[in-house]
Design a protein around this motif. Structure first.
Motif, PDB file in Angstrom:
ATOM      1  N   ILE A 110       0.873  -1.168   0.000  1.00 34.73           N
ATOM      2  CA  ILE A 110       0.000   0.000   0.000  1.00 34.73           C
ATOM      3  C   ILE A 110       0.909   1.216   0.000  1.00 34.73           C
ATOM      4  CG2 ILE A 110      -1.700   1.315   1.307  1.00 34.73           C
ATOM      5  CD1 ILE A 110      -2.811  -1.407   2.263  1.00 34.73           C
ATOM      6  N   VAL A 111       0.709   2.094  -0.991  1.00 31.03           N
ATOM      7  CA  VAL A 111       1.570   3.273  -1.144  1.00 31.03           C
ATOM      8  C   VAL A 111       0.716   4.530  -1.182  1.00 31.03           C
ATOM      9  CG1 VAL A 111       3.414   2.017  -2.328  1.00 31.03           C
ATOM     10  CG2 VAL A 111       1.589   3.080  -3.668  1.00 31.03           C
ATOM     11  N   SER A 112       1.318   5.633  -0.826  1.00 36.99           N
ATOM     12  CA  SER A 112       0.663   6.931  -0.839  1.00 36.99           C
ATOM     13  C   SER A 112       0.475   7.404  -2.280  1.00 36.99           C
ATOM     14  CB  SER A 112       1.544   7.910  -0.063  1.00 36.99           C
ATOM     15  OG  SER A 112       1.056   9.207  -0.193  1.00 36.99           O
ATOM     16  N   ALA A 113      -0.612   8.134  -2.530  1.00 34.01           N
ATOM     17  CA  ALA A 113      -0.903   8.630  -3.878  1.00 34.01           C
ATOM     18  C   ALA A 113       0.229   9.498  -4.427  1.00 34.01           C
ATOM     19  CB  ALA A 113      -2.207   9.419  -3.873  1.00 34.01           C
ATOM     20  N   ASP A 114       0.958  10.213  -3.549  1.00 32.90           N
ATOM     21  CA  ASP A 114       2.045  11.068  -4.046  1.00 32.90           C
ATOM     22  C   ASP A 114       3.276  10.279  -4.481  1.00 32.90           C
ATOM     23  OD1 ASP A 114       2.998  10.386  -1.523  1.00 32.90           O
ATOM     24  OD2 ASP A 114       3.542  12.432  -0.962  1.00 32.90           O
ATOM     25  N   GLU A 115       3.261   8.957  -4.289  1.00 31.12           N
ATOM     26  CA  GLU A 115       4.358   8.107  -4.747  1.00 31.12           C
ATOM     27  C   GLU A 115       4.040   7.433  -6.083  1.00 31.12           C
ATOM     28  OE1 GLU A 115       6.359   5.787  -1.345  1.00 31.12           O
ATOM     29  OE2 GLU A 115       4.318   6.170  -0.612  1.00 31.12           O
ATOM     30  N   VAL A 116       2.831   7.681  -6.619  1.00 34.73           N
ATOM     31  CA  VAL A 116       2.374   6.982  -7.820  1.00 34.73           C
ATOM     32  C   VAL A 116       2.264   7.960  -8.979  1.00 34.73           C
ATOM     33  CG1 VAL A 116       0.513   5.585  -8.793  1.00 34.73           C
ATOM     34  CG2 VAL A 116       1.083   5.365  -6.376  1.00 34.73           C
ATOM     35  N   ARG A 117       2.734   7.521 -10.151  1.00 33.31           N
ATOM     36  CA  ARG A 117       2.595   8.313 -11.367  1.00 33.31           C
ATOM     37  C   ARG A 117       2.287   7.369 -12.523  1.00 33.31           C
ATOM     38  NH1 ARG A 117       8.742  10.099 -13.136  1.00 33.31           N
ATOM     39  NH2 ARG A 117       9.291   8.136 -14.123  1.00 33.31           N
ATOM     40  N   PRO A 118       1.736   7.892 -13.618  1.00 35.37           N
ATOM     41  CA  PRO A 118       1.521   7.022 -14.776  1.00 35.37           C
ATOM     42  C   PRO A 118       2.864   6.533 -15.318  1.00 35.37           C
ATOM     43  CG  PRO A 118       0.480   9.184 -15.095  1.00 35.37           C
ATOM     44  CD  PRO A 118       1.316   9.260 -13.859  1.00 35.37           C
ATOM     45  N   VAL A 119       2.824   5.478 -16.109  1.00 40.19           N
ATOM     46  CA  VAL A 119       4.042   5.021 -16.791  1.00 40.19           C
ATOM     47  C   VAL A 119       4.379   6.083 -17.836  1.00 40.19           C
ATOM     48  CG1 VAL A 119       5.004   3.248 -18.307  1.00 40.19           C
ATOM     49  CG2 VAL A 119       3.536   2.593 -16.398  1.00 40.19           C
TER      50      VAL A 119
END
Length: 144
Positions: free
Chosen positions: A58-67
């Protein structure tokens, strides 16, 4: 901040010590807590206890980006220049660094977070793009 949905392919930026500046390919298993968290399954990382199972976190939204979008080059134009920001694929993820030189068909990349300088073939390098305000931005601020 972008919203992601089950099945979306993404990259997760690690904020753990020793992994700063690295991005790992994953897919969204489920959004949580009004899209402030995501349950992801990594493409190349595996569970410590069972190395046949992909790692789920489970990760924070600010650690996720599109490919990032694929940037297509011909062999003649796949050229990097001194101090270009690049991502180098190593240790199952993409690591941000700067081109410091070229030797034959390999480019030397310096990683500020580790102070390492390593040579990579062009096939393991890509131009570094930043995801800002819903746009991909090349190091020279060109929008994609």
């Amino acid at each position: 901040m972008a919203m992601f949905f089950k099945g979306d392919k993404v990259e997760v930026c690690s904020k753990e010590e020793g992994f700063l500046g690295s991005y790992y390919q994953a897919k969204i298993l489920s959004p949580l807590n009004n899209n402030t968290l995501y349950r992801v399954q990594y493409k190349n990382l595996v569970e410590e206890e069972d190395q046949t199972r992909p790692l789920v976190e489970i990760v924070s939204a600010d650690e996720v980006r599109p490919v990032p979008p694929p940037v297509t080059f011909t062999k003649a134009t796949q050229v990097f220049h001194y101090l270009d920001s690049v991502d180098a694929f190593d240790n199952d993820g993409w690591w941000v660094g700067k081109i410091t030189g070229r030797q034959g068909s390999k480019y030397w990349v310096y990683f500020e977070t580790t102070r390492d300088e390593i040579a990579y073939p062009v096939s393991r390098l890509r131009h570094h793009l930043e995801w800002r305000d819903g746009h991909w931005i090349l190091a020279n601020n060109t929008f994609f």
